[in-house]
Design an enzyme around this catalytic site. Structure first.
Site, PDB file in Angstrom:
ATOM      1  N   VAL A  47       0.758  -1.268   0.158  1.00 40.53           N
ATOM      2  CA  VAL A  47       0.023  -0.069  -0.033  1.00 40.53           C
ATOM      3  C   VAL A  47       0.843   1.306  -0.077  1.00 40.53           C
ATOM      4  CG1 VAL A  47      -1.736   1.270   1.316  1.00 40.53           C
ATOM      5  CG2 VAL A  47      -1.811  -1.152   1.124  1.00 40.53           C
ATOM      6  N   CYS A  48       1.983   1.163   0.828  1.00 40.00           N
ATOM      7  CA  CYS A  48       2.857   2.370   0.708  1.00 40.00           C
ATOM      8  C   CYS A  48       3.306   3.082  -0.487  1.00 40.00           C
ATOM      9  CB  CYS A  48       4.130   2.019   1.921  1.00 40.00           C
ATOM     10  SG  CYS A  48       3.522   1.231   3.386  1.00 40.00           S
TER      11      CYS A  48
END
Length: 188
Positions: A47-48
């Protein structure tokens, strides 16, 4: 920070990777301008990079608003460089990527997941006086949106420049604001 909103930024010193260089960033560098501290769990994850590249895509807009963006994880500045060099999405980042391997900054903002040694997904907007004006913390699997962050920053900047006014839900730049008063109670 025991109370987030209006909390004063605590002193810190960090190494960052930005535009092919390692730089030093401290609390003194933050004062005098609006800043976003964008904490995320770790480099080389899932996700980062979607969040960080979204910020990169909007970085010019942040800069136009006089806002500096600081991404922060408990990785080192060396790891940030390696990720920047190896990921197409992360390679677009121009804002400082702060390394916090000791967890000092992550703990200062109260987003350290102690048992894992990584940060929660925490977003903090700090005003030019070093006071926190916006806080958002999401679960690990929930990515954040730069457009929504920009909307909130514009509202915070508007309120700072226009004391006595407030921005209602879904407020966008140029839209009507409210002036709280006895006459307004029960009329909304």
């Amino acid at each position: 920070m025991s109370r987030y909103i209006d909390s004063q930024l605590k002193p810190f010193n960090a190494k960052a990777y930005q535009n092919g260089e390692f730089i030093d960033i401290s609390d003194k560098d933050v004062l005098g301008k609006w800043s976003v501290f964008f904490f995320y769990p770790a480099d080389f994850t899932f996700v980062c990079p979607t969040e960080l590249s979204d910020l990169a895509d909007h970085y010019d807009v942040f800069k136009q608003l006089g806002v500096e963006v600081y991404s922060v994880s408990t990785d080192t500045h060396f790891t940030h460089k390696a990720w920047h060099d190896s990921s197409e999405a992360i390679g677009t980042i121009q804002y400082p990527m702060l390394g916090d391997p000791t967890g000092t900054l992550t703990r200062n903002f109260g987003v350290m997941i102690e048992e894992e040694g990584i940060a929660d997904r925490g977003t903090f907007v700090v005003d030019p006086e070093g006071r926190v004006q916006i806080v958002e913390i999401t679960a690990g699997g929930i990515g954040r949106d730069a457009n929504e962050l920009l909307r909130k920053i514009k509202a915070a900047q508007y309120i700072a420049a226009n004391p006595g006014e407030v921005c209602p839900a879904k407020w966008k730049e140029g839209a009507e604001t409210l002036t709280p008063s006895l006459d307004l109670i029960g009329k909304i």
